[in-house]
Scaffold this active site. Sequence first.
Site, mmCIF file in Angstrom:
data_model
loop_
_atom_site.group_PDB
_atom_site.id
_atom_site.type_symbol
_atom_site.label_atom_id
_atom_site.label_comp_id
_atom_site.label_asym_id
_atom_site.label_seq_id
_atom_site.Cartn_x
_atom_site.Cartn_y
_atom_site.Cartn_z
ATOM 1 N N HIS A 42 0.832 -1.190 0.000
ATOM 2 C CA HIS A 42 0.000 0.000 0.000
ATOM 3 C C HIS A 42 0.876 1.252 0.000
ATOM 4 C CE1 HIS A 42 -2.312 -3.306 1.690
ATOM 5 N NE2 HIS A 42 -3.423 -2.675 1.352
ATOM 6 N N PHE B 281 -19.051 -14.652 24.727
ATOM 7 C CA PHE B 281 -18.802 -13.348 24.131
ATOM 8 C C PHE B 281 -17.323 -13.066 23.903
ATOM 9 C CE2 PHE B 281 -22.929 -12.765 26.412
ATOM 10 C CZ PHE B 281 -23.705 -12.915 25.262
ATOM 11 N N HIS C 55 -4.204 3.022 -3.347
ATOM 12 C CA HIS C 55 -4.336 2.532 -1.981
ATOM 13 C C HIS C 55 -3.593 1.220 -1.793
ATOM 14 C CE1 HIS C 55 -6.156 1.389 1.868
ATOM 15 N NE2 HIS C 55 -6.380 0.197 1.318
ATOM 16 N N HIS D 228 -26.622 -17.281 24.765
ATOM 17 C CA HIS D 228 -25.558 -17.037 25.727
ATOM 18 C C HIS D 228 -24.713 -18.285 26.008
ATOM 19 C CE1 HIS D 228 -27.526 -13.276 26.297
ATOM 20 N NE2 HIS D 228 -26.867 -12.952 27.389
ATOM 21 N N LEU E 142 -7.891 -3.544 10.973
ATOM 22 C CA LEU E 142 -8.124 -2.119 11.204
ATOM 23 C C LEU E 142 -8.829 -1.864 12.535
ATOM 24 C CD1 LEU E 142 -9.079 -0.977 7.598
ATOM 25 C CD2 LEU E 142 -6.931 -0.623 8.807
ATOM 26 N N GLU F 147 -16.433 -5.616 24.753
ATOM 27 C CA GLU F 147 -15.563 -6.790 24.790
ATOM 28 C C GLU F 147 -14.383 -6.665 23.827
ATOM 29 O OE1 GLU F 147 -19.761 -8.186 25.800
ATOM 30 O OE2 GLU F 147 -18.829 -6.943 24.235
#
Length: 731
Positions: free
Chosen positions: A28, A500, A320, A536, A175, A474
């Site tokens: 890039h 989670f 890019h 859950h 990212l 989280e």
Amino acid sequence: MVHKIDTKSIHTIRVLAADTVRAGNSGHPGAPMGCAPMAHILFSRFITVNPKNHEWAAHIRSAEGFRLSMRKWPIVLAFFAQARRAPDMCMIFACSIPSDRYLITLPLHSTFKINRDRFVLSNGHGCALHYIMLHLMGYDLTLDDLKHFRHVDSKTPGHPENFHTKGIEVTTGPLGQGVGEAVGLAIAQAHFGATFNKPGYELFSNHTYFILGDGCMQEGVASEAASLAGHLQLGNLIALYDDNHISIDGDTALGFTEDVVKRFEAYGWHTQVLDDGDHDYEGLARAIENAKKVTDKPSLIKIRTTIGYGSLKQGEEVVHGSPLDPADIKQLKTKFGFDSEQHFFVPEEVRDFYAKRIVHGIKAEEQWNALFEAYAQEFPAEAKDIKRRLAGELPEGWQDTLPRYTPSDPAIATRKTSENALTKLAGAIPELLGGSADLTGSNLTRWKGAKDFQHSSTGLGDYSGRYFRYGVREHGMAAIMNGIAAYGGLIPYGATFLNFITYAWGGVRLSALSRLRVIYVMTHDSIGLGEDGPTHQPIETLALTRATPNLLTFRPADGNETSGAYIVAIENIQRPSVIALSRQNLPQLAGSSVEVVRKGAYILQDVADFKVIIVASGSEVSLAVDAAKLLPFPARVVSMPSAELFTEQSVEYRRSIFPSGIPSVSIEAMSTLGWERFSHYQIGMKGWGASGPIKGLMKKFGFVPDAVAQKVEKVVAHFENRPVPDLIWTF
């Protein structure tokens, strides 16, 4: 006032970026070319590091020594690394940088150069920029390394890796991760400062700077981390936002039109806007100076730039993610006053200019070491603790503080035995920091007497606090913990429900890739959590964690195994750990052990002439014990708190647990994926769970002693007249 050397340096960075990405035939170029002005101003005027001594605290004295040219530094550092076995020895040398000479005495033991400024490139695809800056700053990264950009085994991989290239603080690429990591680095500095700084002794005062782009701004993890940073009022955190309006698909007008500045103002950040990031070098410097003056808010500088500045296709998405055409690179060099046929060229005046930053870094380190020496005289206990932490040493006897259990102790959930362990560890290891993603009362992660990490103005705590209220963030929590761990001298843990962890997974994966000691305390670890139901209840989750390289997964069966899991997690300084814990009460098992958790699996209960092996983890180990009692033949019960550790044991040990010719059955109230390595038949979940009280769920899905015993009997009957295949993984 614009100096010619600034323009020359910035053009040099742009040309090097074009050459570097072209040499890799991949990468890039656009972001490095567009960000060249902000990177140059930041590194040449603000970032304080000693590139020749990045991670080692040098002690500078006025004594005679021998001179050593800059080019010999790698040799010295190699010798230094080998000589660490003689901590009382030291070597003295001087480096010559233009006309300035500095005599340096290096103690031959590991001491982390903690107070250097930190830089994070969150938009890690633009790493050619970072590598170029490290080269110009004098790090051990040569032009040949730039020429091998994205080549196998080079120091210049396709995205920055903290363990791979000297000067890279954290691994970025996905990212937004760098935003969370930068927040973690800033938190770590604030905590060290609040814990150890004294009037007249600002030992820990560094800033964390990071560059991010439009892609990072769109990722949710960046928003989570930025929101928390604003709440925490981290005035040592400064973001440079490369606002070039381009992403892979094209102009950001296609899908990203929000007012970023207003968003960050709402988060509680100090904001500035620079309309011409291509040419307004002094505006860049003023903006960073202004940001440094704001000490009660993190700062965002929105900088309008042109992606691929200087290219024939500047401002377009095509620059890019693809190398520039050779003809484009030639015109670029001609435009900026370089020889169009010359590649990887750095003008001498640019080298000389950046060499001054080495001098600056050496002087800064000299001042810090002198300050620390005086501090140690006045505050010897604190200085001793700092040295211990930064040497990576743990307090003596910390393992002995952990609780141990006997079968006569009451049945309690392993999330509770985890709380007991953390309470002891928090007292024994002051660098242990912890928190929860808004589930403190369920995760049981806050020890009695803990102080919250908060800005003192809130009245909720202060920066010396060691407990974090991450909120329902989280993913941000995981990325932030990576930054805390990367700073050095701290051991972070964070908690949520096991299900989670997949919300946090981008950060968890980078913990493993980055070789960071981060501890994930994950409670409510199976369908045994009950009424909350399948949304859950983790089913596939441990199959994912166990499949991840360099990540340890623990599922303790009782209090002893919980204590053992924490010992191993803390001892593994380059491996993150997931500790999966039950909501439901579990008995303290006869035969369980703290120490044997290091083996990953062990014989919990044994009998002579056993006909079957029942292996289980966590809450299903006690189920295996109860089922074995119902069998008409003898059975060995094996507890496997960590499959990864077991597979790392010797062949002899693995064979002793799973001898040839004996069928084995595994039990885990989650997916059976992976258990085929250790069993001939797997009892587990074939689909999603259900909502209801735990007893009803366990009966419905067959996790009760009589149902398990019936299946084990069928397995043994199946192999009565058949050969039992070897479990290849155990041999």
